[in-house]
Design a protein around this motif. Structure first.
Motif, PDB file in Angstrom:
ATOM      1  N   ARG A  20       3.564  52.421  47.517  1.00 12.67           N
ATOM      2  CA  ARG A  20       2.686  51.380  48.037  1.00 12.67           C
ATOM      3  C   ARG A  20       1.561  51.993  48.865  1.00 12.67           C
ATOM      4  O   ARG A  20       1.619  53.155  49.275  1.00 12.67           O
ATOM      5  N   THR A  21       0.544  51.184  49.129  1.00 12.47           N
ATOM      6  CA  THR A  21      -0.526  51.593  50.021  1.00 12.47           C
ATOM      7  C   THR A  21       0.056  52.040  51.357  1.00 12.47           C
ATOM      8  O   THR A  21       0.919  51.365  51.925  1.00 12.47           O
ATOM      9  N   PRO A 144       7.243  46.120  52.516  1.00 20.45           N
ATOM     10  CA  PRO A 144       5.869  45.614  52.416  1.00 20.45           C
ATOM     11  C   PRO A 144       5.195  45.367  53.763  1.00 20.45           C
ATOM     12  O   PRO A 144       3.986  45.586  53.904  1.00 20.45           O
ATOM     13  N   SER A 147       4.079  48.726  55.099  1.00 23.29           N
ATOM     14  CA  SER A 147       2.886  49.128  54.353  1.00 23.29           C
ATOM     15  C   SER A 147       1.660  48.388  54.877  1.00 23.29           C
ATOM     16  O   SER A 147       0.594  48.990  55.068  1.00 23.29           O
ATOM     17  N   GLU A 148       1.800  47.098  55.113  1.00 21.06           N
ATOM     18  CA  GLU A 148       0.680  46.289  55.597  1.00 21.06           C
ATOM     19  C   GLU A 148       0.189  46.759  56.955  1.00 21.06           C
ATOM     20  O   GLU A 148      -1.016  46.885  57.190  1.00 21.06           O
ATOM     21  N   THR A 152      -3.510  48.329  57.378  1.00 24.76           N
ATOM     22  CA  THR A 152      -4.488  47.574  58.157  1.00 24.76           C
ATOM     23  C   THR A 152      -5.245  48.505  59.091  1.00 24.76           C
ATOM     24  O   THR A 152      -6.470  48.411  59.230  1.00 24.76           O
ATOM     25  N   LEU A 159      -8.772  46.521  52.567  1.00 22.74           N
ATOM     26  CA  LEU A 159      -7.345  46.269  52.401  1.00 22.74           C
ATOM     27  C   LEU A 159      -7.063  45.166  51.395  1.00 22.74           C
ATOM     28  O   LEU A 159      -6.131  45.275  50.596  1.00 22.74           O
ATOM     29  N   GLU A 160      -7.841  44.089  51.417  1.00 26.58           N
ATOM     30  CA  GLU A 160      -7.571  42.975  50.515  1.00 26.58           C
ATOM     31  C   GLU A 160      -7.680  43.408  49.060  1.00 26.58           C
ATOM     32  O   GLU A 160      -6.868  43.020  48.222  1.00 26.58           O
ATOM     33  N   TYR A 162      -7.180  46.430  47.900  1.00 29.16           N
ATOM     34  CA  TYR A 162      -6.018  47.268  47.621  1.00 29.16           C
ATOM     35  C   TYR A 162      -4.754  46.428  47.459  1.00 29.16           C
ATOM     36  O   TYR A 162      -3.911  46.707  46.608  1.00 29.16           O
ATOM     37  N   ARG A 163      -4.629  45.390  48.279  1.00 28.52           N
ATOM     38  CA  ARG A 163      -3.438  44.539  48.215  1.00 28.52           C
ATOM     39  C   ARG A 163      -3.348  43.843  46.858  1.00 28.52           C
ATOM     40  O   ARG A 163      -2.280  43.797  46.235  1.00 28.52           O
ATOM     41  N   GLU A 166      -2.600  46.360  44.071  1.00 27.07           N
ATOM     42  CA  GLU A 166      -1.215  46.815  44.163  1.00 27.07           C
ATOM     43  C   GLU A 166      -0.257  45.780  43.602  1.00 27.07           C
ATOM     44  O   GLU A 166       0.696  46.120  42.889  1.00 27.07           O
ATOM     45  N   GLN A 167      -0.501  44.504  43.901  1.00 24.76           N
ATOM     46  CA  GLN A 167       0.381  43.457  43.399  1.00 24.76           C
ATOM     47  C   GLN A 167       0.322  43.384  41.882  1.00 24.76           C
ATOM     48  O   GLN A 167       1.348  43.210  41.211  1.00 24.76           O
TER      49      GLN A 167
END
Length: 199
Positions: A20-21, A144, A147-148, A152, A159-160, A162-163, A166-167
């Motif tokens: 994950r990020t 998760p 990771s967040e 951040t 970030l948005e 990447y989020r 990633e999903q």
């Protein structure tokens, strides 16, 4: 992990670190390469971030959205042919385009010894288009929420994107199910014992 990698006694070995990020991919890959270099001659590092398409060409395709970043940002063909293909052939490109300076390093080819080990980190490394390249595919598993929090602080306004990418990746590619090794990296100072999933 170093013991697992050095169990390959013939030919070049390619290890990919995914997760994950902000899961700690780069740090883990750096430390693995450092550990391997204590006993192995010819350990090399590369990052998939250095194999993105040139930023100047972004107008040719969607790279701003989450889906666009996942599908279009990385130069899959160059990763396959010049990074890993070149490595296995004895002479590789460890960086195509620097993601920050955008300087092209594709002409810089590095000779590889026969028993070389290449440790690669990068998001989306276990995607279907790449997963056959790796001798060992590792997924760094983090909660998760952890990771967040890490992302951040590091990625800010990106970030948005990447989020969302990633999903999409987790849903389509299911990297946890295809990884050779899963490592719990919630605590980056003490990664938990690896798990070998049934594939």
């Amino acid at each position: 992990m170093a013991d697992v990698v050095t169990s390959y006694v013939e030919g070049p070995v390619v290890v990919a670190i995914d997760g994950r990020t902000a899961s700690g991919k780069t740090t883990f890959a750096d430390e693995l390469a450092h550990t391997l270099s204590a006993t192995v001659t010819g350990v090399f590092r590369a990052s998939l971030d250095d194999f993105k398409k040139p930023w100047r060409d972004r107008y040719l395709y969607d790279r701003a959205s989450g889906e666009g970043y996942y599908r279009n940002a990385f130069d899959i063909e160059r990763i396959r042919s010049d990074l890993v293909g070149g490595f296995r052939a004895g002479q590789t490109m460890l960086c195509s385009i620097d993601p920050i300076t955008q300087i092209d390093h594709s002409a810089e080819l590095i000779p590889m010894p026969d028993q070389a080990i290449l440790v690669i980190d990068g998001v989306f490394a276990l995607r279907p288009e790449l997963r056959d390249l790796w001798d060992v595919g590792v997924w760094l598993d983090v909660d998760p929420q952890i990771s967040e929090l890490r992302a951040t602080a590091r990625d800010g306004e990106m970030l948005e994107r990447y989020r969302l990418s990633e999903q999409l990746y987790l849903t389509e590619a299911r990297p946890q199910q295809v990884a050779d090794i899963i490592i719990d990296n919630d605590d980056i100072s003490a990664p938990a014992s690896s798990i070998w999933p049934h594939r």
